[in-house]
Design a protein around this motif. Structure first.
Motif, PDB file in Angstrom:
ATOM      1  N   ASP A 186       0.955  -1.312  -0.007  1.00  0.00           N
ATOM      2  CA  ASP A 186       0.003   0.023   0.026  1.00  0.00           C
ATOM      3  C   ASP A 186       0.946   1.230   0.074  1.00  0.00           C
ATOM      4  OD1 ASP A 186      -2.118  -1.387   0.107  1.00  0.00           O
ATOM      5  OD2 ASP A 186      -2.308  -1.556   2.252  1.00  0.00           O
ATOM      6  N   LYS A 187       1.934   1.120   0.359  1.00  0.00           N
ATOM      7  CA  LYS A 187       2.968   2.197   0.603  1.00  0.00           C
ATOM      8  C   LYS A 187       4.276   2.039  -0.413  1.00  0.00           C
ATOM      9  CE  LYS A 187       1.699   3.024   5.190  1.00  0.00           C
ATOM     10  NZ  LYS A 187       2.209   3.095   6.748  1.00  0.00           N
ATOM     11  N   SER A 188       4.019   1.200  -1.495  1.00  0.00           N
ATOM     12  CA  SER A 188       5.316   1.131  -2.146  1.00  0.00           C
ATOM     13  C   SER A 188       5.713   2.076  -2.878  1.00  0.00           C
ATOM     14  CB  SER A 188       4.847  -0.231  -3.294  1.00  0.00           C
ATOM     15  OG  SER A 188       5.902  -0.338  -4.203  1.00  0.00           O
ATOM     16  N   PRO A 189       6.982   2.269  -3.022  1.00  0.00           N
ATOM     17  CA  PRO A 189       7.684   3.527  -3.485  1.00  0.00           C
ATOM     18  C   PRO A 189       7.176   3.535  -5.439  1.00  0.00           C
ATOM     19  CG  PRO A 189       9.134   2.197  -3.116  1.00  0.00           C
ATOM     20  CD  PRO A 189       8.188   1.581  -2.290  1.00  0.00           C
ATOM     21  N   LEU A 190       6.983   2.322  -5.670  1.00  0.00           N
ATOM     22  CA  LEU A 190       6.650   2.024  -7.229  1.00  0.00           C
ATOM     23  C   LEU A 190       5.506   2.858  -7.489  1.00  0.00           C
ATOM     24  CD1 LEU A 190       7.786  -1.537  -7.601  1.00  0.00           C
ATOM     25  CD2 LEU A 190       9.167   0.338  -8.108  1.00  0.00           C
ATOM     26  N   ALA A 191       4.618   3.117  -6.571  1.00  0.00           N
ATOM     27  CA  ALA A 191       3.393   3.708  -7.204  1.00  0.00           C
ATOM     28  C   ALA A 191       3.445   5.352  -6.794  1.00  0.00           C
ATOM     29  CB  ALA A 191       2.398   3.122  -6.470  1.00  0.00           C
ATOM     30  N   ASP A 192       4.613   5.703  -6.310  1.00  0.00           N
ATOM     31  CA  ASP A 192       4.794   7.216  -5.700  1.00  0.00           C
ATOM     32  C   ASP A 192       5.600   8.014  -6.850  1.00  0.00           C
ATOM     33  OD1 ASP A 192       5.057   9.206  -4.157  1.00  0.00           O
ATOM     34  OD2 ASP A 192       5.799   8.564  -2.658  1.00  0.00           O
ATOM     35  N   ALA A 193       4.688   9.051  -7.294  1.00  0.00           N
ATOM     36  CA  ALA A 193       5.438   9.889  -8.316  1.00  0.00           C
ATOM     37  C   ALA A 193       6.644  10.699  -7.804  1.00  0.00           C
ATOM     38  CB  ALA A 193       4.395  10.946  -8.560  1.00  0.00           C
ATOM     39  N   ASP A 194       6.804  10.836  -6.380  1.00  0.00           N
ATOM     40  CA  ASP A 194       8.026  11.462  -5.953  1.00  0.00           C
ATOM     41  C   ASP A 194       9.293  10.656  -6.331  1.00  0.00           C
ATOM     42  OD1 ASP A 194       6.314  13.425  -4.903  1.00  0.00           O
ATOM     43  OD2 ASP A 194       6.522  12.540  -2.689  1.00  0.00           O
ATOM     44  N   HIS A 195       8.957   9.443  -6.636  1.00  0.00           N
ATOM     45  CA  HIS A 195      10.170   8.614  -6.635  1.00  0.00           C
ATOM     46  C   HIS A 195      10.719   8.580  -8.383  1.00  0.00           C
ATOM     47  CE1 HIS A 195       9.402   7.201  -2.885  1.00  0.00           C
ATOM     48  NE2 HIS A 195      10.721   6.387  -3.136  1.00  0.00           N
ATOM     49  N   ASP A 196       9.654   9.255  -9.332  1.00  0.00           N
ATOM     50  CA  ASP A 196      10.134   9.390 -10.577  1.00  0.00           C
ATOM     51  C   ASP A 196      11.492  10.019 -10.927  1.00  0.00           C
ATOM     52  OD1 ASP A 196       7.853   8.074 -11.526  1.00  0.00           O
ATOM     53  OD2 ASP A 196       6.584  10.008 -11.795  1.00  0.00           O
ATOM     54  N   PRO A 212      23.299  11.814  -7.826  1.00  0.00           N
ATOM     55  CA  PRO A 212      22.194  11.155  -7.282  1.00  0.00           C
ATOM     56  C   PRO A 212      21.021  11.950  -7.221  1.00  0.00           C
ATOM     57  CG  PRO A 212      24.494  11.086  -5.981  1.00  0.00           C
ATOM     58  CD  PRO A 212      24.610  12.039  -7.281  1.00  0.00           C
ATOM     59  N   ALA A 213      19.825  11.191  -7.154  1.00  0.00           N
ATOM     60  CA  ALA A 213      18.525  12.118  -7.111  1.00  0.00           C
ATOM     61  C   ALA A 213      17.813  11.330  -5.907  1.00  0.00           C
ATOM     62  CB  ALA A 213      17.973  11.683  -8.373  1.00  0.00           C
ATOM     63  N   ALA A 214      17.024  12.309  -5.374  1.00  0.00           N
ATOM     64  CA  ALA A 214      16.320  11.931  -4.356  1.00  0.00           C
ATOM     65  C   ALA A 214      14.847  11.990  -4.453  1.00  0.00           C
ATOM     66  CB  ALA A 214      16.585  12.615  -2.999  1.00  0.00           C
ATOM     67  N   PRO A 215      13.793  11.042  -3.889  1.00  0.00           N
ATOM     68  CA  PRO A 215      12.576  11.238  -4.015  1.00  0.00           C
ATOM     69  C   PRO A 215      12.204  12.805  -3.927  1.00  0.00           C
ATOM     70  CG  PRO A 215      12.817   9.266  -3.073  1.00  0.00           C
ATOM     71  CD  PRO A 215      14.116  10.160  -2.960  1.00  0.00           C
ATOM     72  N   GLY A 216      11.430  13.336  -4.716  1.00  0.00           N
ATOM     73  CA  GLY A 216      10.735  14.554  -4.782  1.00  0.00           C
ATOM     74  C   GLY A 216      11.574  15.809  -5.282  1.00  0.00           C
ATOM     75  N   ASP A 217      12.900  15.251  -5.777  1.00  0.00           N
ATOM     76  CA  ASP A 217      13.580  16.406  -6.770  1.00  0.00           C
ATOM     77  C   ASP A 217      12.813  16.862  -7.972  1.00  0.00           C
ATOM     78  OD1 ASP A 217      15.719  15.983  -4.842  1.00  0.00           O
ATOM     79  OD2 ASP A 217      17.048  14.959  -6.102  1.00  0.00           O
ATOM     80  N   GLU A 218      13.355  18.147  -8.086  1.00  0.00           N
ATOM     81  CA  GLU A 218      12.629  18.523  -9.460  1.00  0.00           C
ATOM     82  C   GLU A 218      13.651  18.771 -10.356  1.00  0.00           C
ATOM     83  OE1 GLU A 218      10.760  22.238  -8.185  1.00  0.00           O
ATOM     84  OE2 GLU A 218       9.529  21.284  -7.063  1.00  0.00           O
ATOM     85  N   THR A 219      14.890  18.267 -10.482  1.00  0.00           N
ATOM     86  CA  THR A 219      15.783  18.278 -11.386  1.00  0.00           C
ATOM     87  C   THR A 219      16.475  17.076 -11.318  1.00  0.00           C
ATOM     88  OG1 THR A 219      17.576  19.405  -9.957  1.00  0.00           O
ATOM     89  CG2 THR A 219      16.224  20.639 -11.592  1.00  0.00           C
ATOM     90  N   VAL A 220      17.311  16.594 -12.506  1.00  0.00           N
ATOM     91  CA  VAL A 220      18.156  15.469 -12.553  1.00  0.00           C
ATOM     92  C   VAL A 220      19.167  16.245 -13.430  1.00  0.00           C
ATOM     93  CG1 VAL A 220      18.525  13.293 -13.502  1.00  0.00           C
ATOM     94  CG2 VAL A 220      16.231  13.784 -12.596  1.00  0.00           C
TER      95      VAL A 220
END
Length: 196
Positions: free
Chosen positions: A14-24, A43-51
């Motif tokens: 129910d809390k899988s990061p695979l379903a979380d857009a923050d991990h994109d 390195p990129a972290a969940p919620g980052d707005e740049t790569v």
């Protein structure tokens, strides 16, 4: 010397990061790392707005992520020209693929330029080819799979047999999108069910 890794927790579906857009952004960074043409990805972290990354020539780039809300009625499809360009471009023998773009006017969706690592350049022309005989054969095979599933469901199936029938029905419904090994497995299963 042994390396100790921290214990990993089981993933709560129910809390899988695979379903979380923050991990994109993390997924985008991972995809870039698999390219032979990109030498460094920050390195990129969940919620980052740049790569951020560097190409093979050392030029640094920054990808900015902007969320776009799709139209609710928009159909999600993979277009063949995009799929072809991406598949060839991701192959290590090719260094570049792109849809041909004339200086002005609409994008030409039927021509793709591909350049190999050895310097050969090709123009690939995409032409839709309908094969009535092959299409009919595929439809017949899908019908056989669906028939085997229906027979199984009509025989007071156990839970595992019901799951097998549902899988066969799914295969029949998505026959054109399945790869050849899966089709062969589905046909073999349908044959085995017919002989029972």
């Amino acid at each position: 010397m042994t390396t100790q890794f921290p214990p990993t927790d089981l993933i709560d579906s129910d809390k899988s990061p695979l379903a979380d857009a923050d991990h994109d952004p993390v997924r985008i960074a991972d995809a870039l790392r698999s390219s032979p043409h990109i030498t460094f990805v920050a390195p990129a972290a969940p919620g980052d707005e740049t790569v951020r990354f560097r190409d093979a020539e050392g030029t640094g780039y920054q990808l900015s992520l902007t969320t776009v809300n799709p139209a609710p009625e928009a159909k999600r499809v993979a277009y063949p020209w995009d799929a072809v360009a991406a598949a060839i471009g991701n192959h290590p023998h090719f260094i570049r693929t792109a849809l041909d773009q004339p200086p002005f006017g609409p994008l030409n969706l039927n021509a793709i330029t591909a350049i190999t690592r050895t310097g050969n350049e090709y123009t690939l022309t995409l032409t839709a080819a309908h094969h009535p005989g092959l299409d009919q054969e595929h439809a017949h095979r899908a019908e056989d799979i669906a028939y085997a599933a229906d027979r199984l469901l009509a025989s007071n199936p156990s839970d595992s047999e019901r799951a097998t029938a549902e899988l066969l029905n799914y295969m029949a419904a998505t026959w054109d999108t399945q790869d050849q090994p899966l089709r062969k497995h589905a046909q073999a299963l349908a044959r085995a069910l017919r002989t029972q």
